[in-house]
Design a protein around this motif. Structure first.
Motif: not given
Length: 256
Positions: A45, A113, A115, A144, A147-148, A154, A156, A158, A176, A178
């Motif tokens: 991601e 960010l 992850l 998640i 993700v945008d 952002i 997300v 979920q 986040l 993932i």
């Protein structure tokens, strides 16, 4: 966008595990190791976000010297550089201790960010990411699926229970965890493997990070599940016995 991906090295799936002499962990001498699969999805991601929006992906791993193999795999897949918190006793650290290590190393990078995978294949506590977020004072979201990137934040997707989802807008920086299966995992290319040899791997020690070494939670015993056969006779009429059987299959065995 600067993205840190926390990765962990775990025993290869389907390994034949044996408890070590202490009874508190497994024998690691004869095992092969690989990247924790949920973390591989977090890495994928991160790489896709970098391809869409630019920036840098940093792999962050706490583990013994052998974890360098997993770090090189992350670099070969496309991570720009890596940080290796090298400690031979990481397996004895609890979630809070490990999260403190990772959070201190990550904070110095000031990422947009962070992850992590949803959980690790060996311990499966599913807490490292959210504890890191608390230590860093960052907003977090778990499980998640997408993700945008927005202007300054952002959005997300979920996963909830029962096939439901919700969309959340979050500011950056954020943490986040993932969900596995979010993307199709890529393989390292030959060119990627060659480039990985020249990429930076910064090595840190627990002493340099100033992390506390006294765990708040300790493992007292690790053991293999006991296998046993048991026969139960369901008394009563055929109708009564059938009802009892259905109840056991539904609530005890959970196959219907």
């Amino acid at each position: 966008m600067k993205i840190i991906v926390c990765i962990k090295q775990v025993p290869v799936r389907d390994s034949q595990l044996k408890v070590d002499a202490s009874g508190r962990w497994i024998q690691e001498g004869d095992l092969s190791f690989e990247i924790n699969e949920p973390d591989a999805y977090a890495l994928e991601e991160a790489l896709q976000l970098k391809e869409k929006h630019g920036g840098e992906v940093i792999a962050l791993c706490a583990g013994p010297a052998r974890a360098s193999q997993t770090i090189r795999e992350a670099l070969a897949k496309g991570a720009d550089r890596a940080i290796h918190i090298e400690d031979e006793q990481v397996s004895t650290w609890d979630t809070l201790g490990l999260a403190r290590l990772l959070a201190k190393a990550a904070a110095a990078e000031k990422p947009d960010l962070i992850l992590t995978g949803l959980q690790s294949d060996d311990l499966g506590s599913g807490q490292t990411g959210v504890v890191m977020a608390e230590l860093l004072g960052s907003p977090s979201a778990t499980i998640i699926m997408a993700v945008d990137v927005l202007n300054g934040g952002i959005r997300v997707k979920q996963e909830l229970e029962g096939g439901w989802f919700q969309h959340i807008e979050m500011p950056l920086p954020a943490v986040l965890t993932i969900q596995s299966g979010i993307n199709k995992l890529r393989y390292a290319t030959l060119m990627g493997i060659k480039k990985a040899k020249s990429k930076e791997v910064k090595r840190l020690t627990t002493a340099e990070l100033g992390a506390a070494t006294t765990p708040t939670v300790t493992t007292e015993r690790v053991y293999l599940p006991k296998k046993a056969k048991q026969t139960q006779l369901l008394e009563g009429s055929a109708k009564e016995a059938s009802a009892k059987l259905v109840e056991k299959l539904k609530f005890e065995v959970r196959v219907i």
